[in-house]
Design an enzyme around this catalytic site. Sequence first.
Site, PDB file in Angstrom:
ATOM      1  N   LYS A 155       0.827  -1.216   0.000  1.00  0.00           N
ATOM      2  CA  LYS A 155       0.000   0.000   0.000  1.00  0.00           C
ATOM      3  C   LYS A 155       0.858   1.261   0.000  1.00  0.00           C
ATOM      4  O   LYS A 155       0.658   2.173  -0.808  1.00  0.00           O
ATOM      5  CB  LYS A 155      -0.926   0.006   1.231  1.00  0.00           C
ATOM      6  CG  LYS A 155      -1.915  -1.132   1.302  1.00  0.00           C
ATOM      7  CD  LYS A 155      -2.811  -1.033   2.516  1.00  0.00           C
ATOM      8  CE  LYS A 155      -2.071  -1.104   3.830  1.00  0.00           C
ATOM      9  NZ  LYS A 155      -1.347  -2.369   4.039  1.00  0.00           N
ATOM     10  N   GLU A 181       1.891   6.507  11.186  1.00  0.00           N
ATOM     11  CA  GLU A 181       2.981   6.106  10.306  1.00  0.00           C
ATOM     12  C   GLU A 181       4.164   5.577  11.100  1.00  0.00           C
ATOM     13  O   GLU A 181       4.446   6.050  12.197  1.00  0.00           O
ATOM     14  CB  GLU A 181       3.474   7.323   9.526  1.00  0.00           C
ATOM     15  CG  GLU A 181       2.767   7.579   8.233  1.00  0.00           C
ATOM     16  CD  GLU A 181       3.266   6.649   7.160  1.00  0.00           C
ATOM     17  OE1 GLU A 181       4.257   6.962   6.498  1.00  0.00           O
ATOM     18  OE2 GLU A 181       2.657   5.587   7.001  1.00  0.00           O
ATOM     19  N   ARG A 182       4.888   4.626  10.527  1.00  0.00           N
ATOM     20  CA  ARG A 182       6.199   4.284  11.077  1.00  0.00           C
ATOM     21  C   ARG A 182       7.134   5.472  10.832  1.00  0.00           C
ATOM     22  O   ARG A 182       7.104   6.087   9.769  1.00  0.00           O
ATOM     23  CB  ARG A 182       6.767   3.043  10.389  1.00  0.00           C
ATOM     24  CG  ARG A 182       5.959   1.785  10.616  1.00  0.00           C
ATOM     25  CD  ARG A 182       6.563   0.618   9.851  1.00  0.00           C
ATOM     26  NE  ARG A 182       5.763  -0.589   9.975  1.00  0.00           N
ATOM     27  CZ  ARG A 182       4.745  -0.912   9.178  1.00  0.00           C
ATOM     28  NH1 ARG A 182       4.422  -0.106   8.186  1.00  0.00           N
ATOM     29  NH2 ARG A 182       4.069  -2.019   9.359  1.00  0.00           N
TER      30      ARG A 182
END
Length: 458
Positions: A155, A181-182
């Site tokens: 994705k 988010e990372r």
Amino acid sequence: MNIGTVLEIRGSVVHFSFDVSLPKIHSLVYVKKEEERIYFEVINQVSDTLAQGIALQSTDGISRGMIVVDTGEEIKVPVGKEILGRVFNVFGNTIDEREPLENLPRRSIHRPFLPMYLHSAKKEILATGIKAIDLLSPIEKGGKAGMFGGAGVGKTVLIMEMVHNMAASHKGVSFFCGIGERIREAEELYRQIQLQGILDKTVLVFGQMDEQPGARFRVGHSALTMAEYFRDDQKQDVLMLIDNIFRFIQAGSEVSGLLGHLPSRGGYQPTLASELSELEERICSTNEASITSIQAIYVPADDFTDPSAVHTFNHLSTTVALSRKRASQGLYPAIDLLQSQSKMLNPEFVGLRHYTVAKEVKRTLAEYENLKDIIAILGFEELSKKDQEIVSHARRLEKFLTQPFFMTKAFTSLEGKFVTLEETIEGCEEILQGKYADLNESALYMIGNIREVKRNAP
């Protein structure tokens, strides 16, 4: 000043007592811890003197009896051309270690939807340069497109490829909103945008994975408020990329549980539909400018009937489903060609030729899917001549709709390809006519336009 005290702390939810007057819903309040202010957003008024707030920062060091101050204002973020090229958090404060932005006008992140009469009825396609998307699930300019898939099916890579492909052709402003988010992904994206030379027309807003659920729950509203300024005031088209909408829903679920609300189906918050609508319905187009949103949506356990996926489907004009099965077969991008769909795939919007080719491609792939069991049991040779032709065409279409990405060159050593819609339609037409039936399927794998086939033919 309206001053109260901390009564109770339950994870990210804090109860406050105010003797004079309660702060309004969405008001920003803070507790002073040494030289630092810890901010909360009022989310509920429990009684005449008791309010509940969700933490926007870590609650470490907060204790009962501490003084809480009502600012009387909602979360406000800066707006203006000066925000281009910068990275922000949920408060609209810069986090890119460059000089802070001062003296900019600020707007509340809680803004009403545009009235219906201001919405544009114009329908236009936004080209991405990705064959499978442009042909079978075209994205509407000013619409909302969702990239659905489980963990690790691509994705984020797909969204980053779209940032790359649309940077040159997109004349407006690009926003990237990272929800949950990372930190690694955020840093990679920032560097990639810098390398492409488009940072000066991009704004990044992050509520990262290590932040409080309250920050992840509100960061989407912060990014949208900034984006609305460019649409409504500057009359510029906005491309808004959101990764990941499921993390927004998940943050709402965490907050709901801490508030003591009874969970709904699947353990989600009972207010899931209304909370998602508050965010999604602000993304729309006017007659003068548009906000086009492309969203990554994580699907828990690859279950597309999960309430988070079902509620998100309702807001989208395009859905791109990513398949773990195709990823395991090395067919990248791992887009499920039959499950992906778009409201724009209509001869009125895309033209009769595009519509006819797309429908024929889907029909061929669907028939191949039905024949797979027979092939597994009896073998390919037992099929009729007509069915053998269908299988041949379908396998070549599957290979042709793969594509090397600019974002993955470091891992695959393959140069990325941008393919126009006209080239995609032409290639699919020729495959359906049987022009490449005598060539090995591998000649069509990981190429750009159809003219590259002869160079790859063994």
